[in-house]
Design a protein around this motif. Sequence first.
Motif, PDB file in Angstrom:
ATOM      1  N   ALA A  99       7.047  18.170   4.510  1.00 24.90           N
ATOM      2  CA  ALA A  99       5.709  17.645   4.224  1.00 24.90           C
ATOM      3  C   ALA A  99       4.785  18.744   3.730  1.00 24.90           C
ATOM      4  O   ALA A  99       4.893  19.912   4.116  1.00 24.90           O
ATOM      5  CB  ALA A  99       5.130  16.984   5.472  1.00 24.90           C
ATOM      6  N   THR A 157       5.371  13.101   7.512  1.00 27.16           N
ATOM      7  CA  THR A 157       4.008  12.595   7.365  1.00 27.16           C
ATOM      8  C   THR A 157       3.179  13.675   6.688  1.00 27.16           C
ATOM      9  O   THR A 157       2.865  14.697   7.299  1.00 27.16           O
ATOM     10  CB  THR A 157       3.395  12.241   8.734  1.00 27.16           C
ATOM     11  OG1 THR A 157       4.209  11.258   9.369  1.00 27.16           O
ATOM     12  CG2 THR A 157       1.983  11.685   8.560  1.00 27.16           C
ATOM     13  N   GLN A 206       7.680   4.145   1.802  1.00 29.07           N
ATOM     14  CA  GLN A 206       6.576   4.438   2.709  1.00 29.07           C
ATOM     15  C   GLN A 206       6.788   3.658   3.994  1.00 29.07           C
ATOM     16  O   GLN A 206       6.620   2.449   4.058  1.00 29.07           O
ATOM     17  CB  GLN A 206       5.242   4.054   2.064  1.00 29.07           C
ATOM     18  CG  GLN A 206       4.012   4.623   2.806  1.00 29.07           C
ATOM     19  CD  GLN A 206       3.606   3.799   3.992  1.00 29.07           C
ATOM     20  OE1 GLN A 206       3.217   2.645   3.852  1.00 29.07           O
ATOM     21  NE2 GLN A 206       3.717   4.362   5.194  1.00 29.07           N
ATOM     22  N   ASN A 218      -2.029  11.314   2.813  1.00 28.78           N
ATOM     23  CA  ASN A 218      -1.961  12.050   4.079  1.00 28.78           C
ATOM     24  C   ASN A 218      -2.111  11.098   5.259  1.00 28.78           C
ATOM     25  O   ASN A 218      -2.927  10.178   5.221  1.00 28.78           O
ATOM     26  CB  ASN A 218      -3.055  13.113   4.140  1.00 28.78           C
ATOM     27  CG  ASN A 218      -2.750  14.318   3.268  1.00 28.78           C
ATOM     28  OD1 ASN A 218      -1.607  14.556   2.906  1.00 28.78           O
ATOM     29  ND2 ASN A 218      -3.776  15.074   2.920  1.00 28.78           N
ATOM     30  N   GLY A 219      -1.304  11.337   6.282  1.00 29.64           N
ATOM     31  CA  GLY A 219      -1.384  10.529   7.491  1.00 29.64           C
ATOM     32  C   GLY A 219      -0.423   9.360   7.533  1.00 29.64           C
ATOM     33  O   GLY A 219      -0.249   8.746   8.585  1.00 29.64           O
ATOM     34  N   LEU A 220       0.218   9.025   6.390  1.00 34.29           N
ATOM     35  CA  LEU A 220       1.187   7.924   6.363  1.00 34.29           C
ATOM     36  C   LEU A 220       2.607   8.489   6.358  1.00 34.29           C
ATOM     37  O   LEU A 220       2.883   9.503   5.717  1.00 34.29           O
ATOM     38  CB  LEU A 220       0.993   7.055   5.116  1.00 34.29           C
ATOM     39  CG  LEU A 220      -0.299   6.235   5.039  1.00 34.29           C
ATOM     40  CD1 LEU A 220      -0.322   5.411   3.757  1.00 34.29           C
ATOM     41  CD2 LEU A 220      -0.441   5.321   6.243  1.00 34.29           C
ATOM     42  N   PRO A 221       3.554   7.823   7.059  1.00 35.87           N
ATOM     43  CA  PRO A 221       4.932   8.318   7.098  1.00 35.87           C
ATOM     44  C   PRO A 221       5.704   7.939   5.838  1.00 35.87           C
ATOM     45  O   PRO A 221       5.476   6.877   5.255  1.00 35.87           O
ATOM     46  CB  PRO A 221       5.512   7.619   8.336  1.00 35.87           C
ATOM     47  CG  PRO A 221       4.727   6.337   8.430  1.00 35.87           C
ATOM     48  CD  PRO A 221       3.345   6.659   7.941  1.00 35.87           C
ATOM     49  N   TYR A 222       6.632   8.793   5.429  1.00 37.95           N
ATOM     50  CA  TYR A 222       7.486   8.543   4.274  1.00 37.95           C
ATOM     51  C   TYR A 222       8.915   8.954   4.611  1.00 37.95           C
ATOM     52  O   TYR A 222       9.147   9.857   5.436  1.00 37.95           O
ATOM     53  CB  TYR A 222       7.033   9.350   3.055  1.00 37.95           C
ATOM     54  CG  TYR A 222       5.688   8.965   2.509  1.00 37.95           C
ATOM     55  CD1 TYR A 222       5.565   8.055   1.468  1.00 37.95           C
ATOM     56  CD2 TYR A 222       4.518   9.523   3.027  1.00 37.95           C
ATOM     57  CE1 TYR A 222       4.325   7.704   0.959  1.00 37.95           C
ATOM     58  CE2 TYR A 222       3.276   9.175   2.527  1.00 37.95           C
ATOM     59  CZ  TYR A 222       3.183   8.268   1.490  1.00 37.95           C
ATOM     60  OH  TYR A 222       1.958   7.912   0.993  1.00 37.95           O
ATOM     61  N   ASP A 255      -7.312   7.880  11.607  1.00 43.09           N
ATOM     62  CA  ASP A 255      -6.624   9.122  11.216  1.00 43.09           C
ATOM     63  C   ASP A 255      -7.592  10.194  10.720  1.00 43.09           C
ATOM     64  O   ASP A 255      -7.229  11.029   9.882  1.00 43.09           O
ATOM     65  CB  ASP A 255      -5.565   8.852  10.145  1.00 43.09           C
ATOM     66  CG  ASP A 255      -4.480   7.909  10.617  1.00 43.09           C
ATOM     67  OD1 ASP A 255      -4.169   7.951  11.816  1.00 43.09           O
ATOM     68  OD2 ASP A 255      -3.951   7.143   9.797  1.00 43.09           O
ATOM     69  N   SER A 307       8.154   4.436   8.524  1.00 46.04           N
ATOM     70  CA  SER A 307       8.625   5.381   9.538  1.00 46.04           C
ATOM     71  C   SER A 307      10.140   5.385   9.672  1.00 46.04           C
ATOM     72  O   SER A 307      10.695   6.115  10.486  1.00 46.04           O
ATOM     73  CB  SER A 307       7.988   5.053  10.890  1.00 46.04           C
ATOM     74  OG  SER A 307       8.287   3.716  11.255  1.00 46.04           O
TER      75      SER A 307
END
Length: 848
Positions: free
Chosen positions: A215, A295, A238, A267-271, A531, A240
């Motif tokens: 990340a 993330t 996109q 930023n702040g979202l899981p990929y 977030d 978790s």
Amino acid sequence: MRGSLFFAWISFLSQITSIKHEPCRIMFRKCSEYIVILIQKAYKEGKVYTMRKSVQNKFSWMSRPMKFFLMVVLTLGMANNVYFSGKAHASVGIDFVGGDPDYPLHGKLTATTFNLKVKLTESARLYYDNRVVDWANTNPDLSSIKENALSNGTYVDLQAGEERDLYFNHLQPSTDHFIYFTADGPNNELVDLGSELYQTSAGSPVTPSQVKAVAGDAQAKISWSSDSSVTDAVYMYQGSKEPIDPDSWIDITSMLDGEKVIHGLTNGLPYVFAVKSTFNDDHTQSDYIVSNVITPGLPAAPAALTPQVINGQVQLNWNSVPEVDGYVVYMYQGSTAPQDPENWTKVAGPMDTLQYTVSNLTSGLPYVFAVRSSSNAGMSKFKVSASVTPQSPGNSGGEVVVTPSPSPSSSSPSSPVSSTPQKEIIKVDVANGELASTIDSLEISRTRGTDGTIKDELGLNPGKAQSVINQLKKTGSRTAVVLIPDAKDEVSQWDVKLARESTKLFTEQGIELVISNPNVKVTIPATSMKDRTDDVYFRLVPVKKQETRLAIEQRLLANETITQFAGTKEIQVLGRPMTIETNLQSRPVTLVLPVDSKQLAGVKPADLGVYIEHSNGTKELVHGKVVTLNKDNNQQGIEINVDQFSTFSVVRVKDWADDTAKAKPYIRGYADGRFQPEWFVTRAEMAALITRVTGTVESESKASFTDVSAGHWAYDSISVATQAGYFTGYADGSFKPGQGITRAEMASVLQHLLKAEQAVTSEATTAFTDVKQHWAREAIARLDAAGVLTGYTDGTFRPEKLVSRAEAVTMINKLIGLQPAATALKSWSDVPDTHWAYQAIQAASIKD
């Protein structure tokens, strides 16, 4: 021909045969399972003769009468088997839908995946359990099937006739599998829905390995191992964890830079990412080899930093931060942190310890210190300590000397004018929901300057935030209203600060915060505070001077773009303009600007709007909605939704001539009742949206892209969109329909929807710092000037960032003037009314 007659005979017998004796039924099933495998292989390989010889060899020891008897037994067994009948032994039945025409048992099959589409004849919960074939136990107990399904999450609730895709990933190549089905029957008994037998193909060896994602700040670097015999493609999702449906992967191969970095992430979202290889010799493909979940975003700063003076030195202690590489220590000589971060002096680091002692300090002078976390993504914000004044060991015994702020003081009217600012503390109420009752109170620090100006400061710390939440829970309300008075109309500025931990509490509990004073009402949804990595502040400055108000009106009337858009120069500023500054940019809030009821007399609601002068120099005129602010005195105001904060003025536009009322909904959700607001919009989906918005459904020529066949779901839309010039293909002849659309590409498409009065010349420029040399800079500048686009607080536009469905409808709605209906019913299960784009999605959604 013989094969077709054979299966037709089996299908006919399956409708009239029912074997009740359990031992016989098990025997028939085992025999038929073996024959099905042989038939399956023969169909896949085109070797019917090989199948016949295989059967002859296996049963060559039998006499003709025995073979005849076996054929009858197998026929009856297969007729009873669910493979071909698709019927259950009770009122609930299962059917297999569509699939690969070359595969007799339906479904889409590769070496490591299997996809099956099913539906039930009655509404029920379907349990399914995928197992490698165990010939010693081909008829497992129904309860064990249900138990495994519940444990693995392989169950689904279906309505009668509803179709659903089932996905099985990471299977072993060249392996026989059974999928066993059961369902809850009418009397809660388990219904035997039979099983599905399939064999994965041999496939090619999996070549990508060691797929890893690291990340960064709004980006991720992808690495993997491969060889020259294959061509690799990189995919992104996109979420978790990897998607269940392989079609949900987005091909980002062409978006990677030379360092294999994908930019423009949120930023702040899981990929999660994956690599898939295509073998250059036979074009076979490997499985998706999945990376770790990351993330993006800068690391968090330490939660606490404590200084302690020991023998003239300052020992610093701080909290650990997960997933960081180390910490960097800074120092500043002064009683408060420097305004310019460049004035910090780096002392030490990066280091992996949680303590550091600073020496060689000057006795008697105040100092502040700071610590930043460091990782591959970059550096966190500064965590600043309290101010301390080290003394020599003989002076103060090593005690910390905290430098205090000036104490509040007051003066009577008879006192002479003070040469220093005067402070006082004022208590204000926090109300519940619709101002029904007072539930708590906060303290405002009021400062009276030497020039006569009055400024208020209001802080909301975590303890007070939790107290407010606890009081709201007692009444079932989810809205906290902070009532800031100004009875004498004497305050020139309000500074409201929400601690990061307070916004986190409000977000977790779904609490909406309203800041209300006589000049403006600001409503902050819980989702807009989600977030946050720093404190949130709002600065509210009413424009009280008449000359300033007149200057705003003059600038408005002098702006030809605005007056052409309105269709008239008969525009009048009503009420008091407000300037709002905040670090909550790009997060939607609702503003209500009050207007004197006398000024609204005889004014049509359709002629009311808000003129906005954005801080980046652009100007915008938007429609507003008339709402009641105070029912007791019938105080009214104009409500708008914004995600940029500047100077807002309520205006009356006589006979507003725009055509925003003609805008219609244009986007659909999914069959399962979800909208998927965070999914990326693909190029194919954007082509479909733009054609719906423009109403163009046919084109003179059809698309001729190498990767868009006539059977593609968006074929017609892509044909229309490319012929109209909204889209172009790539140099290799492809369109890349499944590739996510970037913010730059979105701007290139949406510029075609600008009205003549909104369009600007090709020399238009924008303040965004990262698009000066970008291919889409002119499109971005046009939409920026029209107020359609929103940048980021650091001054960037991030043109390569992918656009989510929620972001897309927000931009399109703003461009075409689509407003939500006041009585719109909730449309989607995954878009609660607290979602930041709820109203935009409601307005854009087609109600089928």
